[in-house]
Motif scaffolding. Structure first.
Motif, mmCIF file in Angstrom:
data_model
loop_
_atom_site.group_PDB
_atom_site.id
_atom_site.type_symbol
_atom_site.label_atom_id
_atom_site.label_comp_id
_atom_site.label_asym_id
_atom_site.label_seq_id
_atom_site.Cartn_x
_atom_site.Cartn_y
_atom_site.Cartn_z
ATOM 1 N N ALA A 24 -96.604 -43.404 -23.544
ATOM 2 C CA ALA A 24 -97.429 -44.365 -22.791
ATOM 3 C C ALA A 24 -98.066 -43.751 -21.542
ATOM 4 O O ALA A 24 -98.648 -44.462 -20.733
ATOM 5 C CB ALA A 24 -96.623 -45.603 -22.397
ATOM 6 N N ASN A 25 -97.965 -42.439 -21.404
ATOM 7 C CA ASN A 25 -98.620 -41.775 -20.273
ATOM 8 C C ASN A 25 -99.125 -40.416 -20.729
ATOM 9 O O ASN A 25 -98.792 -39.378 -20.171
ATOM 10 C CB ASN A 25 -97.647 -41.619 -19.099
ATOM 11 N N GLY A 26 -99.902 -40.425 -21.794
ATOM 12 C CA GLY A 26 -100.440 -39.190 -22.343
ATOM 13 C C GLY A 26 -100.218 -39.099 -23.833
ATOM 14 O O GLY A 26 -101.115 -38.767 -24.601
ATOM 15 N N PHE A 27 -98.990 -39.426 -24.282
ATOM 16 C CA PHE A 27 -98.661 -39.343 -25.700
ATOM 17 C C PHE A 27 -98.304 -40.734 -26.217
ATOM 18 O O PHE A 27 -97.187 -41.017 -26.631
ATOM 19 C CB PHE A 27 -97.505 -38.363 -25.932
ATOM 20 N N GLY A 28 -99.299 -41.626 -26.148
ATOM 21 C CA GLY A 28 -99.126 -42.966 -26.687
ATOM 22 C C GLY A 28 -99.551 -43.007 -28.144
ATOM 23 O O GLY A 28 -99.839 -41.978 -28.760
ATOM 24 N N LEU A 29 -99.623 -44.211 -28.709
ATOM 25 C CA LEU A 29 -99.969 -44.353 -30.115
ATOM 26 C C LEU A 29 -101.365 -43.820 -30.429
ATOM 27 O O LEU A 29 -101.591 -43.219 -31.474
ATOM 28 C CB LEU A 29 -99.858 -45.820 -30.539
ATOM 29 N N SER A 30 -102.315 -44.062 -29.537
ATOM 30 C CA SER A 30 -103.690 -43.607 -29.785
ATOM 31 C C SER A 30 -103.760 -42.089 -29.872
ATOM 32 O O SER A 30 -104.359 -41.530 -30.799
ATOM 33 C CB SER A 30 -104.624 -44.107 -28.683
ATOM 34 N N GLU A 31 -103.121 -41.405 -28.908
ATOM 35 C CA GLU A 31 -103.135 -39.950 -28.919
ATOM 36 C C GLU A 31 -102.357 -39.400 -30.112
ATOM 37 O O GLU A 31 -102.777 -38.445 -30.774
ATOM 38 C CB GLU A 31 -102.539 -39.399 -27.614
ATOM 39 N N ALA A 32 -101.207 -40.020 -30.390
ATOM 40 C CA ALA A 32 -100.406 -39.569 -31.526
ATOM 41 C C ALA A 32 -101.173 -39.722 -32.835
ATOM 42 O O ALA A 32 -101.101 -38.861 -33.720
ATOM 43 C CB ALA A 32 -99.095 -40.358 -31.587
ATOM 44 N N LEU A 33 -101.954 -40.815 -32.959
ATOM 45 C CA LEU A 33 -102.728 -41.032 -34.176
ATOM 46 C C LEU A 33 -103.805 -39.962 -34.352
ATOM 47 O O LEU A 33 -104.060 -39.503 -35.467
ATOM 48 C CB LEU A 33 -103.361 -42.414 -34.171
ATOM 49 N N LEU A 34 -104.417 -39.551 -33.267
ATOM 50 C CA LEU A 34 -105.410 -38.476 -33.347
ATOM 51 C C LEU A 34 -104.820 -37.220 -33.974
ATOM 52 O O LEU A 34 -105.397 -36.620 -34.883
ATOM 53 C CB LEU A 34 -105.951 -38.147 -31.955
ATOM 54 N N PHE A 35 -103.654 -36.827 -33.473
ATOM 55 C CA PHE A 35 -103.019 -35.611 -33.999
ATOM 56 C C PHE A 35 -102.505 -35.834 -35.419
ATOM 57 O O PHE A 35 -102.545 -34.913 -36.244
ATOM 58 C CB PHE A 35 -101.898 -35.163 -33.059
ATOM 59 N N ALA A 36 -102.037 -37.054 -35.706
ATOM 60 C CA ALA A 36 -101.592 -37.361 -37.068
ATOM 61 C C ALA A 36 -102.756 -37.256 -38.053
ATOM 62 O O ALA A 36 -102.621 -36.692 -39.150
ATOM 63 C CB ALA A 36 -100.990 -38.765 -37.113
ATOM 64 N N GLN A 37 -103.921 -37.784 -37.673
ATOM 65 C CA GLN A 37 -105.093 -37.721 -38.548
ATOM 66 C C GLN A 37 -105.578 -36.284 -38.729
ATOM 67 O O GLN A 37 -105.987 -35.881 -39.823
ATOM 68 C CB GLN A 37 -106.215 -38.586 -37.985
ATOM 69 N N SER A 38 -105.534 -35.510 -37.654
ATOM 70 C CA SER A 38 -105.968 -34.117 -37.754
ATOM 71 C C SER A 38 -105.035 -33.324 -38.658
ATOM 72 O O SER A 38 -105.477 -32.555 -39.522
ATOM 73 C CB SER A 38 -106.017 -33.496 -36.353
ATOM 74 N N PHE A 39 -103.719 -33.525 -38.486
ATOM 75 C CA PHE A 39 -102.740 -32.848 -39.327
ATOM 76 C C PHE A 39 -102.889 -33.289 -40.781
ATOM 77 O O PHE A 39 -102.848 -32.465 -41.711
ATOM 78 C CB PHE A 39 -101.332 -33.159 -38.815
ATOM 79 N N THR A 40 -103.070 -34.583 -40.998
ATOM 80 C CA THR A 40 -103.240 -35.126 -42.345
ATOM 81 C C THR A 40 -104.439 -34.497 -43.042
ATOM 82 O O THR A 40 -104.389 -34.161 -44.232
ATOM 83 C CB THR A 40 -103.415 -36.656 -42.267
ATOM 84 N N THR A 41 -105.518 -34.314 -42.304
ATOM 85 C CA THR A 41 -106.716 -33.681 -42.863
ATOM 86 C C THR A 41 -106.403 -32.263 -43.332
ATOM 87 O O THR A 41 -106.848 -31.832 -44.395
ATOM 88 C CB THR A 41 -107.839 -33.660 -41.816
ATOM 89 N N MET A 42 -105.602 -31.529 -42.555
ATOM 90 C CA MET A 42 -105.231 -30.171 -42.938
ATOM 91 C C MET A 42 -104.323 -30.157 -44.172
ATOM 92 O O MET A 42 -104.354 -29.223 -44.965
ATOM 93 C CB MET A 42 -104.530 -29.470 -41.772
ATOM 94 N N MET A 43 -103.512 -31.196 -44.355
ATOM 95 C CA MET A 43 -102.584 -31.240 -45.480
ATOM 96 C C MET A 43 -103.308 -31.498 -46.801
ATOM 97 O O MET A 43 -102.803 -31.134 -47.867
ATOM 98 C CB MET A 43 -101.508 -32.299 -45.244
#
Length: 458
Positions: A24-43
């Protein structure tokens, strides 16, 4: 759930160690989703392994990751609460496309992180991290599928395979005959179940301490001697032959001995190294990072082995080990790396196995083995890294302050004189820079630290 292209990642720590920040101060759901989507794209629709430590934010971050991966057609092997090295080992053993460990390691509970793992079971290297960030910056992600074919499975049998891979590296019969009594402090983290199970496979009587993963850390999460004072009392009371303390994701290992209590994390690697080199060929290569004690050079010299120093960070040590075909490696923070174990990274199971094997093979107590190592004289200091702070200017001050030292800027600034070394570098995991110094005597160390202080404060 879609988010705007206007995002701020300035409060995140993005490095070779993955991405981490405060909930909730840098690594909230929105930020985590960005990295999840980027990682998912690589997979790219491949099978993915997910593990986590015991942080309360872990389950909902895993759910977010699971949703992103399933929407892309990936299948997931969920391990639940497991050590980081187990997640890495399972990626390799299951032939998955990749994996993620959800853990901020030694950071406090308000932090969490994604540690990205490639199909070989290694943490993402610099090139893979660049690809991940490139997808994120360009907001270029694989679209959600209307009818994805992925599924979620669970992988307890793979956890057992990780244990068996470590057992294959040691003399199980000799260790079992010793019937060691072993104390374990898992800080209520990812090693709370796996480590006691592994020790019982070795025929040890296990004293469990802080092995209830209830979402709280009963002591400071980084397993330094200062953080282990209360655990040290419990260890001494237990009358155990040896004790092991872990960090929350169980990739760092610190020892307790009956005479000394909690000892420096820098002693873990040279003890494990001694076990490996006793049966290795002369001329074998070992890789440690620039911030690791030269106790490892001492042990290597006893067996005619060569020590090579890499940048700090498990991924950097592993990359150097692969390039040099090293028989062993690790980091001075209690990280032991055995290339013949499928985790091929810092692995507490491996460290525990090699140290107990050394005790059994040489028929010596842990105190006797520690007493055979030279005394360690090392100081680790941390300083805040304010915005606009110039590390280059700081490095110049150190070069002027230590004019006779050999220098290397492979990773920050490393200064080496005959009986001492100093390493100055920004942290991969916190907004600080670290200064680590080691000398052959305490008097020399104190003089060195005075000169360090002068360089930092001038």
């Amino acid at each position: 759930m879609r988010i705007s292209k206007e995002y701020d990642l300035s409060n995140l720590m993005i490095s070779i160690s993955g991405v981490r920040g405060k909930i909730a101060n840098g690594f909230g759901l929105s930020e985590a989703l960005l990295f999840a989507q980027s990682f998912t794209t690589m997979m790219n629709h491949g099978n993915v392994v997910i593990g986590r430590d015991s942080r309360p934010s872990g389950p909902y971050l895993e759910s977010l990751l699971t949703a992103a991966l399933l929407a892309n057609g990936s299948s997931i092997l969920s391990l639940g609460l497991v050590p980081t090295p187990t997640t890495k080992a399972v990626v390799k053993l299951s032939k998955a496309r990749g994996g993620i460990m959800i853990s901020a390691s030694h950071n406090p509970m308000e932090w969490n992180a994604f540690k990205f793992i490639s199909k070989e079971g290694f943490f993402f290297n610099a090139k893979e991290n660049e690809t991940l960030i490139d997808h994120l910056k360009r907001f270029q992600f694989s679209p959600e599928m209307i009818h994805p074919k992925g599924a979620v499975g669970f992988g307890e049998e793979y956890i057992d395979l990780h244990i068996k891979s470590v057992l294959a590296r040691i003399n199980l019969t000799k260790i079992k005959k010793k019937k060691f009594k072993v104390f374990v402090d898992a800080v209520g983290g990812a090693g709370s179940f796996v480590i006691p199970k592994f020790l019982r496979e070795l025929g040890c009587a296990v004293v469990e301490h802080n092995c209830k993963p209830d979402g709280t850390f009963p002591r400071p999460p980084e397993p330094t001697p200062a953080a282990l004072k209360s655990s040290e009392k419990a260890f001494l009371k237990s009358k155990a032959d040896i004790g092991f303390a872990l960090d929350p994701d169980a990739d760092r290992l610190v020892l307790f001995t009956p005479k000394l209590g909690a000892i420096s994390e820098e002693l873990t690697l040279p003890l494990a190294l001694r076990n490996i080199l006793s049966s290795s060929k002369k001329g074998s290569k070992v890789v440690v990072n620039l911030s690791t004690s030269f106790l490892n050079e001492h042990v290597a010299s006893l067996f005619g082995a060569k020590v090579i120093r890499s940048k700090v960070g498990e991924a950097n040590v592993v990359e150097e080990m692969l390039a040099e075909k090293a028989v062993f490696g690790g980091e001075g923070n209690g990280g032991v790396i055995d290339p013949k174990v499928p985790s091929f990274g810092r692995d507490t199971l491996s460290g525990i196995g090699h140290i107990l094997n050394l005790m059994a093979e040489e028929n010596k107590t842990i105190d006797a083995l520690v007493s055979e190592l030279p005394s360690i004289h090392m100081e680790k200091q941390s300083f805040p890294l304010p915005k606009g702070f110039s590390l280059e200017t700081l490095y110049e001050k150190f070069i002027k302050g230590f004019p006779k030292a050999k220098t290397s800027q492979k990773d920050g600034l490393w200064l080496s004189e005959e009986d001492r070394w100093i390493h100055i570098r920004p942290s991969n995991t916190e907004p600080i820079f670290r200064v680590i110094a080691e000398a052959k005597s305490n008097e020399d160390l104190q003089q060195t630290l005075k000169r360090v202080k002068s360089c930092v404060e001038s």
